[in-house]
Design a protein around this motif. Sequence first.
Motif, short mmCIF file in Angstrom:
data_model
loop_
_atom_site.label_atom_id
_atom_site.label_comp_id
_atom_site.label_asym_id
_atom_site.label_seq_id
_atom_site.Cartn_x
_atom_site.Cartn_y
_atom_site.Cartn_z
N GLU A 10 23.35 43.61 66.73
CA GLU A 10 22.08 43.11 66.22
C GLU A 10 22.02 41.62 66.56
O GLU A 10 23.03 40.92 66.45
CB GLU A 10 21.97 43.32 64.71
CG GLU A 10 21.83 44.78 64.35
CD GLU A 10 21.52 44.95 62.86
OE1 GLU A 10 22.28 44.37 62.05
OE2 GLU A 10 20.53 45.62 62.53
N TYR A 11 20.84 41.15 66.95
CA TYR A 11 20.76 39.83 67.57
C TYR A 11 20.00 38.81 66.74
O TYR A 11 19.01 39.11 66.07
CB TYR A 11 20.10 39.95 68.95
CG TYR A 11 21.00 40.65 69.94
CD1 TYR A 11 21.94 39.94 70.68
CD2 TYR A 11 20.95 42.03 70.09
CE1 TYR A 11 22.80 40.59 71.55
CE2 TYR A 11 21.80 42.69 70.97
CZ TYR A 11 22.72 41.96 71.68
OH TYR A 11 23.58 42.60 72.54
N VAL A 12 20.49 37.58 66.86
CA VAL A 12 19.79 36.39 66.37
C VAL A 12 19.52 35.52 67.59
O VAL A 12 20.44 35.21 68.36
CB VAL A 12 20.65 35.61 65.35
CG1 VAL A 12 19.93 34.34 64.93
CG2 VAL A 12 20.96 36.48 64.14
N LEU A 13 18.26 35.13 67.80
CA LEU A 13 17.87 34.31 68.96
C LEU A 13 17.48 32.92 68.46
O LEU A 13 16.67 32.79 67.54
CB LEU A 13 16.69 34.95 69.69
CG LEU A 13 16.82 36.43 70.09
CD1 LEU A 13 15.55 36.90 70.80
CD2 LEU A 13 18.03 36.68 70.96
N LEU A 14 18.06 31.89 69.09
CA LEU A 14 17.76 30.51 68.69
C LEU A 14 17.26 29.71 69.89
O LEU A 14 17.86 29.77 70.97
CB LEU A 14 19.02 29.83 68.13
CG LEU A 14 19.64 30.50 66.91
CD1 LEU A 14 21.01 31.06 67.26
CD2 LEU A 14 19.78 29.52 65.76
N GLY A 15 16.15 29.00 69.69
CA GLY A 15 15.59 28.19 70.77
C GLY A 15 14.81 27.02 70.20
O GLY A 15 14.98 26.63 69.05
N ASP A 16 13.93 26.47 71.02
CA ASP A 16 13.11 25.34 70.58
C ASP A 16 11.73 25.45 71.21
O ASP A 16 11.49 26.30 72.06
CB ASP A 16 13.78 24.02 70.97
CG ASP A 16 13.94 23.89 72.47
OD1 ASP A 16 12.98 23.43 73.13
OD2 ASP A 16 15.00 24.27 73.00
N ASP A 17 10.84 24.56 70.79
CA ASP A 17 9.45 24.65 71.26
C ASP A 17 9.14 23.70 72.41
O ASP A 17 7.98 23.47 72.75
CB ASP A 17 8.47 24.44 70.11
CG ASP A 17 8.50 23.02 69.54
OD1 ASP A 17 9.26 22.17 70.07
OD2 ASP A 17 7.77 22.75 68.56
#
Length: 322
Positions: free
Chosen positions: A246-253
Amino acid sequence: MKPILKLYRGYANEQELIVMGHVFKPTTAKEYDFQKKNIKNATSVIGMFRIKTQANADVYLEHNKMKIHTKTLNDGYFKFCVPLDQFTRYGWIEYEVSIVHQNETLTTKDSYIRPHKGNLGIISDIDDTFLVSHTLNPLKKLYVLLFKNINKRKIYEDVVTHYQALSTAGRENKEEFNAFFYVSSSEWNLYRFIIKFTELHQLPKAVLLLKDIKTSLKDFFLTGGGNHNHKFDKIKHILEFYPNLEYVLLGDDSQHDAFLYEAICKIFPVTVKAVYIRQTGDSKKDKVTAVLKNLETLKVSVCYFKNSSEAIAHSKMIGIIV
């Protein structure tokens, strides 16, 4: 002088092992330690983008009492995708690759991760997600890359606390940390810098998936640019390679993370638990807010945050971390 063999962290599932690296032509330049200051730092960073690769070099992987042979691609890159049979170990596992130069075998070691089925998979962008890079201001981004050495580069407050908590979420055994992937539009040229930076700040050990290597000064000034299709392809590949995580995705704008992650969530409607987007400007972007609202209709938990303390509180609220 000898050619240079560079390995990158690899990854494996129940059936397949993937490891990769580059072979570079011999050079008299010393490997940069990222400690120099100002103009010396700039010269060394530029040097990382002028490195010459070795096409069609013979490369050998020692694995499971077998010696597997391949050759580098035109840009000096090699990748072994090999079957795994009845292999029972999990966590980080060492592997060994060698090249032969004038009858001398040159061997390098690195490691790959094989996560348990019950693990979380955490996929994070790098620039302006945990490493302050000023992507929205190309001149400032270039200035920081050139003139700020590794000790002067900044990390966002509380990001380490959040990532370490995600790394150990649901895990008791130290060997069974959750699988972490750093996927970026930065090129393989910056691999060693990113590894050193993450180690310096005690971020979780991760597999890095970066853009094709650059080998000229002209390319250097375009670093991290271009389209971001490669990020989408690599993230999609990870979710296909590990369908039981199961995944957690982290990024920015600052770039296209929210839109890439929206597409990923639409293709994998079961496996993405949460999406985190860091706000890099003074205000939230309407388009990003709209994307995240749409993701909530797919039962993906979302957090559009300015400070990592907000992301930590959200992860606790939804039960990913304690």
